[in-house]
Design a protein around this motif. Structure first.
Motif, mmCIF file in Angstrom:
data_model
loop_
_atom_site.group_PDB
_atom_site.id
_atom_site.type_symbol
_atom_site.label_atom_id
_atom_site.label_comp_id
_atom_site.label_asym_id
_atom_site.label_seq_id
_atom_site.Cartn_x
_atom_site.Cartn_y
_atom_site.Cartn_z
ATOM 1 N N ASP A 1 0.839 -1.211 0.000
ATOM 2 C CA ASP A 1 0.000 0.000 0.000
ATOM 3 C C ASP A 1 0.869 1.254 0.000
ATOM 4 O O ASP A 1 0.610 2.205 -0.750
ATOM 5 N N ALA A 2 1.895 1.274 0.829
ATOM 6 C CA ALA A 2 2.793 2.439 0.893
ATOM 7 C C ALA A 2 3.487 2.661 -0.443
ATOM 8 O O ALA A 2 3.576 3.798 -0.934
ATOM 9 N N LEU A 3 3.957 1.585 -1.063
ATOM 10 C CA LEU A 3 4.620 1.711 -2.367
ATOM 11 C C LEU A 3 3.655 2.200 -3.438
ATOM 12 O O LEU A 3 3.987 3.064 -4.246
ATOM 13 N N HIS A 4 2.454 1.656 -3.442
ATOM 14 C CA HIS A 4 1.456 2.042 -4.442
ATOM 15 C C HIS A 4 1.068 3.516 -4.293
ATOM 16 O O HIS A 4 0.979 4.253 -5.279
ATOM 17 N N GLN A 5 0.856 3.952 -3.068
ATOM 18 C CA GLN A 5 0.457 5.343 -2.836
ATOM 19 C C GLN A 5 1.584 6.324 -3.144
ATOM 20 O O GLN A 5 1.336 7.435 -3.607
ATOM 21 N N ALA A 6 2.825 5.916 -2.913
ATOM 22 C CA ALA A 6 3.956 6.821 -3.125
ATOM 23 C C ALA A 6 4.449 6.825 -4.564
ATOM 24 O O ALA A 6 5.093 7.778 -5.001
ATOM 25 N N ARG A 7 4.136 5.801 -5.316
ATOM 26 C CA ARG A 7 4.763 5.588 -6.620
ATOM 27 C C ARG A 7 4.523 6.700 -7.619
ATOM 28 O O ARG A 7 5.462 7.229 -8.192
ATOM 29 N N GLY A 8 3.342 7.050 -7.906
ATOM 30 C CA GLY A 8 3.072 8.069 -8.928
ATOM 31 C C GLY A 8 3.259 7.527 -10.341
ATOM 32 O O GLY A 8 3.689 6.399 -10.543
ATOM 33 N N ARG A 9 2.974 8.363 -11.321
ATOM 34 C CA ARG A 9 3.005 7.934 -12.729
ATOM 35 C C ARG A 9 4.411 7.929 -13.325
ATOM 36 O O ARG A 9 4.646 7.297 -14.344
ATOM 37 N N ASP A 10 5.350 8.607 -12.690
ATOM 38 C CA ASP A 10 6.690 8.737 -13.245
ATOM 39 C C ASP A 10 7.677 7.708 -12.694
ATOM 40 O O ASP A 10 8.874 7.797 -12.960
ATOM 41 N N ILE A 11 7.189 6.743 -11.922
ATOM 42 C CA ILE A 11 8.055 5.747 -11.297
ATOM 43 C C ILE A 11 7.665 4.360 -11.783
ATOM 44 O O ILE A 11 6.496 4.001 -11.781
ATOM 45 N N GLY A 12 8.657 3.580 -12.162
ATOM 46 C CA GLY A 12 8.449 2.173 -12.521
ATOM 47 C C GLY A 12 9.195 1.295 -11.533
ATOM 48 O O GLY A 12 10.413 1.441 -11.371
ATOM 49 N N LEU A 13 8.463 0.412 -10.854
ATOM 50 C CA LEU A 13 9.093 -0.506 -9.909
ATOM 51 C C LEU A 13 9.586 -1.729 -10.673
ATOM 52 O O LEU A 13 8.832 -2.366 -11.400
#
Length: 124
Positions: A45-57
């Motif tokens: 959840d923390a990763l999903h909320q922080a990720r944004g559109r400009d980040i690729g995990l």
């Protein structure tokens, strides 16, 4: 008769020794439980909320014993990487974030920032 007595005594002694295979199995089970008992829902959840559109995990590697998550990702810009870093620092349950490495890479014909973050979770 003497030989039979020695064999019985040897068998009795072996029964008293710890079972190495059982000990290894128990240790492996404990390590597996420790990896499975991670707060996965909170972390994802923390990763999903922080990720944004400009980040690729790209990858996640968890170390449950140390309460650490290593994250490999790419950002469209250096500013996007820093914003992601700051959002993770403000996330509930994540106690520390550190930038382990970053570099400019080419991704789909465009420049991107490849980076590695180390996150700690749990009680501060």
């Amino acid at each position: 008769e003497q030989r039979l007595s020695a064999l019985r005594q040897s068998a009795a002694q072996a029964g008293k020794r710890p079972n190495a295979a059982a000990d290894l199995r128990q240790a492996a089970n404990a390590a597996a439980r420790q990896r499975l008992d991670l707060p996965w829902a909170q972390l994802t959840d923390a990763l999903h909320q922080a990720r944004g559109r400009d980040i690729g995990l790209l990858s996640l590697e968890a170390d449950g014993r140390q309460g650490q998550l290593t994250l490999l990702a790419q950002a469209r810009s250096y500013d996007a990487m820093l914003a992601f870093y700051q959002r993770l620092q403000a996330s509930a349950g994540i106690t520390a974030v550190s930038l382990a490495q970053h570099e400019w890479v080419e991704s789909d014909g465009a420049q991107a920032v490849g980076f590695t973050l180390r996150l700690r979770w749990g009680q501060p």
